[in-house]
Design a protein around this motif. Sequence first.
Motif, PDB file in Angstrom:
ATOM      1  N   LYS A  10       0.847  -1.198   0.000  1.00 18.49           N
ATOM      2  CA  LYS A  10       0.000   0.000   0.000  1.00 18.49           C
ATOM      3  C   LYS A  10       0.883   1.249   0.000  1.00 18.49           C
ATOM      4  O   LYS A  10       1.854   1.323   0.752  1.00 18.49           O
ATOM      5  CB  LYS A  10      -0.909  -0.003   1.231  1.00 18.49           C
ATOM      6  CG  LYS A  10      -1.960   1.104   1.212  1.00 18.49           C
ATOM      7  CD  LYS A  10      -1.604   2.233   2.094  1.00 18.49           C
ATOM      8  CE  LYS A  10      -2.500   3.440   1.887  1.00 18.49           C
ATOM      9  NZ  LYS A  10      -2.182   4.527   2.807  1.00 18.49           N
ATOM     10  N   GLY A  12       0.807   5.598   0.161  1.00 17.60           N
ATOM     11  CA  GLY A  12      -0.068   6.673   0.637  1.00 17.60           C
ATOM     12  C   GLY A  12       0.112   7.977  -0.107  1.00 17.60           C
ATOM     13  O   GLY A  12       0.893   8.084  -1.061  1.00 17.60           O
ATOM     14  N   LYS A  14       1.514  10.890   0.406  1.00 14.80           N
ATOM     15  CA  LYS A  14       2.738  11.683   0.246  1.00 14.80           C
ATOM     16  C   LYS A  14       3.650  11.116  -0.839  1.00 14.80           C
ATOM     17  O   LYS A  14       4.497  11.828  -1.363  1.00 14.80           O
ATOM     18  CB  LYS A  14       3.457  11.810   1.585  1.00 14.80           C
ATOM     19  CG  LYS A  14       2.710  12.757   2.513  1.00 14.80           C
ATOM     20  CD  LYS A  14       3.269  12.779   3.920  1.00 14.80           C
ATOM     21  CE  LYS A  14       2.307  13.518   4.839  1.00 14.80           C
ATOM     22  NZ  LYS A  14       2.245  12.965   6.186  1.00 14.80           N
ATOM     23  N   PHE A 185       4.828   4.458   3.630  1.00 13.94           N
ATOM     24  CA  PHE A 185       4.470   5.881   3.785  1.00 13.94           C
ATOM     25  C   PHE A 185       5.722   6.742   3.664  1.00 13.94           C
ATOM     26  O   PHE A 185       6.712   6.286   3.091  1.00 13.94           O
ATOM     27  CB  PHE A 185       3.644   6.097   5.061  1.00 13.94           C
ATOM     28  CG  PHE A 185       4.413   6.026   6.364  1.00 13.94           C
ATOM     29  CD1 PHE A 185       5.162   4.914   6.682  1.00 13.94           C
ATOM     30  CD2 PHE A 185       4.368   7.070   7.275  1.00 13.94           C
ATOM     31  CE1 PHE A 185       5.857   4.844   7.880  1.00 13.94           C
ATOM     32  CE2 PHE A 185       5.050   7.014   8.472  1.00 13.94           C
ATOM     33  CZ  PHE A 185       5.804   5.894   8.772  1.00 13.94           C
ATOM     34  N   ASP A 186       5.681   7.972   4.174  1.00  8.77           N
ATOM     35  CA  ASP A 186       6.777   8.903   3.900  1.00  8.77           C
ATOM     36  C   ASP A 186       7.946   8.806   4.879  1.00  8.77           C
ATOM     37  O   ASP A 186       8.985   9.391   4.632  1.00  8.77           O
ATOM     38  CB  ASP A 186       6.234  10.339   3.880  1.00  8.77           C
ATOM     39  CG  ASP A 186       5.571  10.721   5.200  1.00  8.77           C
ATOM     40  OD1 ASP A 186       4.681   9.974   5.661  1.00  8.77           O
ATOM     41  OD2 ASP A 186       5.940  11.751   5.776  1.00  8.77           O
ATOM     42  N   LEU A 191       8.095   5.940  14.206  1.00  8.83           N
ATOM     43  CA  LEU A 191       9.144   6.680  14.915  1.00  8.83           C
ATOM     44  C   LEU A 191       8.806   6.841  16.403  1.00  8.83           C
ATOM     45  O   LEU A 191       7.639   7.052  16.766  1.00  8.83           O
ATOM     46  CB  LEU A 191       9.313   8.077  14.294  1.00  8.83           C
ATOM     47  CG  LEU A 191       9.614   8.120  12.783  1.00  8.83           C
ATOM     48  CD1 LEU A 191       9.638   9.565  12.289  1.00  8.83           C
ATOM     49  CD2 LEU A 191      10.938   7.427  12.470  1.00  8.83           C
ATOM     50  N   ILE A 194       8.517  11.716  16.585  1.00  9.66           N
ATOM     51  CA  ILE A 194       8.080  12.135  15.252  1.00  9.66           C
ATOM     52  C   ILE A 194       9.008  13.193  14.641  1.00  9.66           C
ATOM     53  O   ILE A 194       9.133  13.301  13.426  1.00  9.66           O
ATOM     54  CB  ILE A 194       6.597  12.584  15.298  1.00  9.66           C
ATOM     55  CG1 ILE A 194       6.023  12.956  13.943  1.00  9.66           C
ATOM     56  CG2 ILE A 194       6.374  13.712  16.246  1.00  9.66           C
ATOM     57  CD1 ILE A 194       5.573  11.793  13.188  1.00  9.66           C
ATOM     58  N   LEU A 217       2.304   8.781  21.558  1.00  9.62           N
ATOM     59  CA  LEU A 217       3.352   8.930  20.536  1.00  9.62           C
ATOM     60  C   LEU A 217       2.859   8.542  19.141  1.00  9.62           C
ATOM     61  O   LEU A 217       3.607   8.587  18.171  1.00  9.62           O
ATOM     62  CB  LEU A 217       4.583   8.083  20.920  1.00  9.62           C
ATOM     63  CG  LEU A 217       5.307   8.546  22.185  1.00  9.62           C
ATOM     64  CD1 LEU A 217       6.364   7.562  22.621  1.00  9.62           C
ATOM     65  CD2 LEU A 217       5.933   9.925  21.957  1.00  9.62           C
ATOM     66  N   HIS A 219       0.026   9.436  16.335  1.00  7.45           N
ATOM     67  CA  HIS A 219      -1.003  10.431  16.007  1.00  7.45           C
ATOM     68  C   HIS A 219      -1.564  10.201  14.610  1.00  7.45           C
ATOM     69  O   HIS A 219      -0.994   9.443  13.833  1.00  7.45           O
ATOM     70  CB  HIS A 219      -0.425  11.850  16.026  1.00  7.45           C
ATOM     71  CG  HIS A 219       0.523  12.105  17.136  1.00  7.45           C
ATOM     72  ND1 HIS A 219       0.126  12.588  18.340  1.00  7.45           N
ATOM     73  CD2 HIS A 219       1.871  11.914  17.223  1.00  7.45           C
ATOM     74  CE1 HIS A 219       1.192  12.703  19.123  1.00  7.45           C
ATOM     75  NE2 HIS A 219       2.254  12.294  18.474  1.00  7.45           N
ATOM     76  N   GLY A 221      -2.618   9.861  10.934  1.00 10.70           N
ATOM     77  CA  GLY A 221      -2.678   8.720  10.009  1.00 10.70           C
ATOM     78  C   GLY A 221      -1.973   7.472  10.511  1.00 10.70           C
ATOM     79  O   GLY A 221      -2.211   6.372  10.016  1.00 10.70           O
ATOM     80  N   LYS A 225      -3.071   3.137  10.575  1.00  4.80           N
ATOM     81  CA  LYS A 225      -2.044   2.257   9.997  1.00  4.80           C
ATOM     82  C   LYS A 225      -1.690   1.149  10.994  1.00  4.80           C
ATOM     83  O   LYS A 225      -1.653  -0.030  10.644  1.00  4.80           O
ATOM     84  CB  LYS A 225      -0.809   3.101   9.660  1.00  4.80           C
ATOM     85  CG  LYS A 225      -0.094   2.636   8.420  1.00  4.80           C
ATOM     86  CD  LYS A 225       1.060   3.545   8.035  1.00  4.80           C
ATOM     87  CE  LYS A 225       0.681   4.823   7.371  1.00  4.80           C
ATOM     88  NZ  LYS A 225      -0.185   4.684   6.207  1.00  4.80           N
TER      89      LYS A 225
END
Length: 263
Positions: A10, A12, A14, A185-186, A191, A194, A217, A219, A221, A225
Motif C-alpha cells: 500500500k 499513501g 505523500k 508511507f513517507d 518513529l 516524530i 506517541l 497520532h 494517520g 495504519k
Amino acid sequence: MKREVINIIKIGGKTIDHEEKLDRFLNSFSRVPGQKILIHGGGILANQIGEKMGVVTKFHEGRRITNAETLELVTMVYGGLINKKIVAKLQSQNVNAIGLSGADANLLTAEKRVVKTIDYGFAGDIQKVNNDLLQNLLSQNLTPVICPITHDGKGQLLNTNGDTIAMTIACALQSQFEVNLWLCFDKKGVLLDIKDEESIIPQLNPSTYAELLSKSLIHEGMKPKLENAFRALESGVSKIRIGSADDIDLAIANEKTGTLICA
Ligand SMILES: Nc1ncnc2c1ncn2[C@@H]1O[C@H](COP(=O)(O)OP(=O)(O)O)[C@@H](O)[C@H]1O
Ligand SMILES: CC(=O)N[C@@H](CCC(=O)OP(=O)(O)O)C(=O)O
C-alpha cells in the motif's frame, strides 16, 4: 504444501503527490517478483483538488469525514485520476496492471460506518472481499491496482481508508497465500520521536504498541495504519512491515527495513 507468496503493498498520499517519488516507487514495484497487488491512497491530492473546488473536509483520528460532496471528490480523485495514472505508469513498465475500485466486479462490499460518537458520513467498513476475482486476475498475470473506494451493493459508493483495504485484502488472501503486507508511507518506519526521522522502532508487538499509545506517541494517520497492521497480525498474516516507499527494494530483498509488526 508450501503456499505461494503474494506481496500486498500500500502506498499513501505523500508518495502519490510527489511525481519523482511515485515513479521511483513504481519502478521498484515493477521489479517485485511473483504475485502482487497494489493498494493506493491519495488523501493529499484529494485535499489539494478539494481546496481548488471549495470542498474542505475534516478528519477524525486519521479518517476522513465524507459528506456527499466529499464522496464525489474522492471518487473522482482516487478512482479516476490517481488510479488510472498509476495503471498507465505500470503499463509503461511492462506490468499488466488493472485498476479497480471496490465496486468493480464486486471486489469490496462495505457497510456505511455507524458509530454513536461521530458521523463519518459515507465512510465504509468492509464486509466482504471477492477472493475469487482476485485469484482469477492474478492467475491471468494481471496486477490489481486498487483505490480506496468501496460500495454497499445497493448503489452507494463509500470511502474506505487505504490501509484498511490493504489489511482486509491481506487477511482475506492469507488462507491461500503466504502474505507479505507492506504499508509504505513517507517515513522510514514508526518513529519513537516524530521529530527525529532516525528514531525508527525496528519491531512493534501488541504490548510495545500499547505503551506508545499510552504515551501519545502515535497520532493522525499512523493510528489507522497501526490498528490495521495489528488486525492483520491477529488474522495470521505472516509478514507485516511499515516503512518508506523508497525502501521497497530492500524490503523485498528481505533486508531489515522499517518497522516489523510481530506477536
Ligand atoms: N509515531 C509515528 N511515527 C511515524 N509517523 C507518525 C507517527 N505518529 C504520527 N505520524 C504521522 O503519520 C503520518 C502517516 O500517516 P498518513 O499521512 O495517513 O500516511 P499515508 O497517507 O501514507 O497512509 C506520518 O507522515 C506522520 O506525520
Ligand atoms: C475514510 C478515509 O479516511 N479514507 C481515506 C482514503 C484515502 C487514503 O487512505 O489515503 P492515504 O493513504 O493517502 O492517507 C481518505 O479519504 O483520506
